[in-house]
Motif scaffolding. Structure first.
Motif, PDB file in Angstrom:
ATOM      1  N   PRO A  85      43.363 -95.085  -6.079  1.00 49.95           N
ATOM      2  CA  PRO A  85      44.350 -94.354  -6.872  1.00 49.95           C
ATOM      3  C   PRO A  85      44.617 -92.938  -6.362  1.00 49.95           C
ATOM      4  CG  PRO A  85      42.268 -94.442  -8.029  1.00 49.95           C
ATOM      5  CD  PRO A  85      42.120 -95.314  -6.809  1.00 49.95           C
ATOM      6  N   VAL A  86      43.775 -92.440  -5.452  1.00 51.56           N
ATOM      7  CA  VAL A  86      43.933 -91.107  -4.879  1.00 51.56           C
ATOM      8  C   VAL A  86      44.320 -91.280  -3.415  1.00 51.56           C
ATOM      9  CG1 VAL A  86      42.712 -88.972  -4.281  1.00 51.56           C
ATOM     10  CG2 VAL A  86      42.259 -90.112  -6.470  1.00 51.56           C
ATOM     11  N   ALA A  87      45.254 -90.483  -2.942  1.00 54.33           N
ATOM     12  CA  ALA A  87      45.729 -90.576  -1.556  1.00 54.33           C
ATOM     13  C   ALA A  87      44.573 -90.462  -0.564  1.00 54.33           C
ATOM     14  CB  ALA A  87      46.749 -89.475  -1.281  1.00 54.33           C
ATOM     15  N   THR A  88      44.647 -91.253   0.482  1.00 57.28           N
ATOM     16  CA  THR A  88      43.671 -91.139   1.561  1.00 57.28           C
ATOM     17  C   THR A  88      44.238 -90.137   2.562  1.00 57.28           C
ATOM     18  OG1 THR A  88      44.644 -93.065   2.643  1.00 57.28           O
ATOM     19  CG2 THR A  88      42.710 -93.459   1.291  1.00 57.28           C
ATOM     20  N   LEU A  89      43.608 -88.973   2.605  1.00 57.95           N
ATOM     21  CA  LEU A  89      44.043 -87.885   3.473  1.00 57.95           C
ATOM     22  C   LEU A  89      42.927 -87.540   4.448  1.00 57.95           C
ATOM     23  CD1 LEU A  89      45.432 -85.455   0.742  1.00 57.95           C
ATOM     24  CD2 LEU A  89      46.777 -86.951   2.234  1.00 57.95           C
ATOM     25  N   PRO A  90      43.270 -87.077   5.630  1.00 52.75           N
ATOM     26  CA  PRO A  90      42.230 -86.568   6.525  1.00 52.75           C
ATOM     27  C   PRO A  90      41.546 -85.358   5.879  1.00 52.75           C
ATOM     28  CG  PRO A  90      44.322 -86.818   7.694  1.00 52.75           C
ATOM     29  CD  PRO A  90      44.599 -87.008   6.235  1.00 52.75           C
ATOM     30  N   ILE A  91      40.259 -85.201   6.112  1.00 51.83           N
ATOM     31  CA  ILE A  91      39.498 -84.092   5.523  1.00 51.83           C
ATOM     32  C   ILE A  91      40.177 -82.760   5.796  1.00 51.83           C
ATOM     33  CG2 ILE A  91      37.334 -82.789   5.681  1.00 51.83           C
ATOM     34  CD1 ILE A  91      35.962 -85.557   6.253  1.00 51.83           C
ATOM     35  N   ASN A  92      40.627 -82.533   7.037  1.00 45.94           N
ATOM     36  CA  ASN A  92      41.208 -81.236   7.379  1.00 45.94           C
ATOM     37  C   ASN A  92      42.541 -80.965   6.691  1.00 45.94           C
ATOM     38  OD1 ASN A  92      39.710 -81.434  10.594  1.00 45.94           O
ATOM     39  ND2 ASN A  92      39.150 -80.003   8.985  1.00 45.94           N
ATOM     40  N   SER A  93      43.138 -81.973   6.052  1.00 45.18           N
ATOM     41  CA  SER A  93      44.314 -81.732   5.215  1.00 45.18           C
ATOM     42  C   SER A  93      43.909 -81.052   3.911  1.00 45.18           C
ATOM     43  CB  SER A  93      45.029 -83.041   4.886  1.00 45.18           C
ATOM     44  OG  SER A  93      45.598 -83.593   6.036  1.00 45.18           O
ATOM     45  N   VAL A  94      42.667 -81.246   3.501  1.00 46.06           N
ATOM     46  CA  VAL A  94      42.145 -80.670   2.262  1.00 46.06           C
ATOM     47  C   VAL A  94      41.330 -79.411   2.550  1.00 46.06           C
ATOM     48  CG1 VAL A  94      40.736 -81.136   0.200  1.00 46.06           C
ATOM     49  CG2 VAL A  94      42.094 -82.981   1.226  1.00 46.06           C
ATOM     50  N   VAL A  95      40.507 -79.459   3.588  1.00 40.34           N
ATOM     51  CA  VAL A  95      39.639 -78.344   3.983  1.00 40.34           C
ATOM     52  C   VAL A  95      39.931 -78.045   5.454  1.00 40.34           C
ATOM     53  CG1 VAL A  95      37.269 -77.458   3.990  1.00 40.34           C
ATOM     54  CG2 VAL A  95      37.892 -79.278   2.405  1.00 40.34           C
ATOM     55  N   PRO A  96      40.911 -77.178   5.701  1.00 43.34           N
ATOM     56  CA  PRO A  96      41.400 -76.999   7.068  1.00 43.34           C
ATOM     57  C   PRO A  96      40.402 -76.439   8.074  1.00 43.34           C
ATOM     58  CG  PRO A  96      42.719 -75.720   5.489  1.00 43.34           C
ATOM     59  CD  PRO A  96      41.671 -76.430   4.720  1.00 43.34           C
ATOM     60  N   ASN A  97      39.419 -75.682   7.632  1.00 37.48           N
ATOM     61  CA  ASN A  97      38.564 -74.983   8.584  1.00 37.48           C
ATOM     62  C   ASN A  97      37.178 -75.583   8.785  1.00 37.48           C
ATOM     63  OD1 ASN A  97      40.543 -73.030   9.202  1.00 37.48           O
ATOM     64  ND2 ASN A  97      40.102 -72.011   7.265  1.00 37.48           N
ATOM     65  N   VAL A  98      36.944 -76.773   8.275  1.00 40.33           N
ATOM     66  CA  VAL A  98      35.640 -77.404   8.489  1.00 40.33           C
ATOM     67  C   VAL A  98      35.708 -78.235   9.770  1.00 40.33           C
ATOM     68  CG1 VAL A  98      36.054 -79.515   7.130  1.00 40.33           C
ATOM     69  CG2 VAL A  98      33.745 -78.620   7.342  1.00 40.33           C
ATOM     70  N   THR A  99      34.604 -78.233  10.507  1.00 43.03           N
ATOM     71  CA  THR A  99      34.509 -79.051  11.715  1.00 43.03           C
ATOM     72  C   THR A  99      34.266 -80.494  11.306  1.00 43.03           C
ATOM     73  OG1 THR A  99      33.637 -77.205  12.977  1.00 43.03           O
ATOM     74  CG2 THR A  99      33.216 -79.413  13.860  1.00 43.03           C
ATOM     75  N   VAL A 100      35.067 -81.402  11.842  1.00 39.62           N
ATOM     76  CA  VAL A 100      34.995 -82.822  11.485  1.00 39.62           C
ATOM     77  C   VAL A 100      34.915 -83.646  12.761  1.00 39.62           C
ATOM     78  CG1 VAL A 100      36.192 -84.711  10.318  1.00 39.62           C
ATOM     79  CG2 VAL A 100      36.372 -82.400   9.415  1.00 39.62           C
TER      80      VAL A 100
END
Length: 159
Positions: free
Chosen positions: A122-137
């Motif tokens: 029910p929640v969009a699947t987004l890349p982590i950096n779309s939500v937290v731009p400055n974390v290393t992934v």
């Protein structure tokens, strides 16, 4: 930069995801490791009881906020079987956790669900950096992603 240590922790995440599946939960598992390579927390999905916020990455963020200093959190790594959902990514960012290493991506999970004819979350699947731009992934990792895909198939076949 990922190395064999990262692979070993991702393998542990796959084991935790399998434990989740065995307990009737969706197959997700995560490990929090500090800068000194000490496992500080590990867990798996606990949503089968009806609380859809019981993701291991969210639990890690809550635990770290209470039990680690801001510096310790920033220097830590969260290993996880699947890329954080937006809820978990936001929690990760709000408490200031460090690097994220995941076995399988949200994009892979979305494709697998479509291939199985399973509804998207029910929640969009987004890349982590779309939500937290400055974390290393870092991720995905093909061998561990393949294991997670198999666990996802087993979970959805049993529903």
């Amino acid at each position: 930069m990922s190395n064999q240590v990262d692979i070993n922790y991702l393998d542990r995440c796959v084991e935790l995801a399998a434990e989740a599946l065995e307990s009737g939960n969706p197959p997700f598992g995560s490990v929090l490791v500090d800068a000194n390579d000490n496992v500080r927390y590990e867990g798996h999905n606990l949503t089968a009881g009806g609380d859809s916020t019981q993701h291991p990455e969210f639990a890690i963020a809550r635990w770290a906020a209470t039990n680690m200093t801001p510096e310790e959190r920033a220097e830590s790594t969260v290993y996880t079987s699947g890329e954080h959902c937006p809820m978990c990514a936001a929690a990760h960012g709000w408490v200031g956790l460090g690097r994220i290493v995941y076995a399988s991506s949200s994009e892979q999970l979305s494709t697998w669900l479509d291939d199985m004819g399973v509804a998207q979350p029910p929640v969009a699947t987004l890349p982590i950096n779309s939500v937290v731009p400055n974390v290393t992934v870092e991720g995905p990792f093909p061998e561990q992603a393949e294991a997670i895909q198999l666990l996802q198939k087993q979970y959805h076949a049993g529903r």
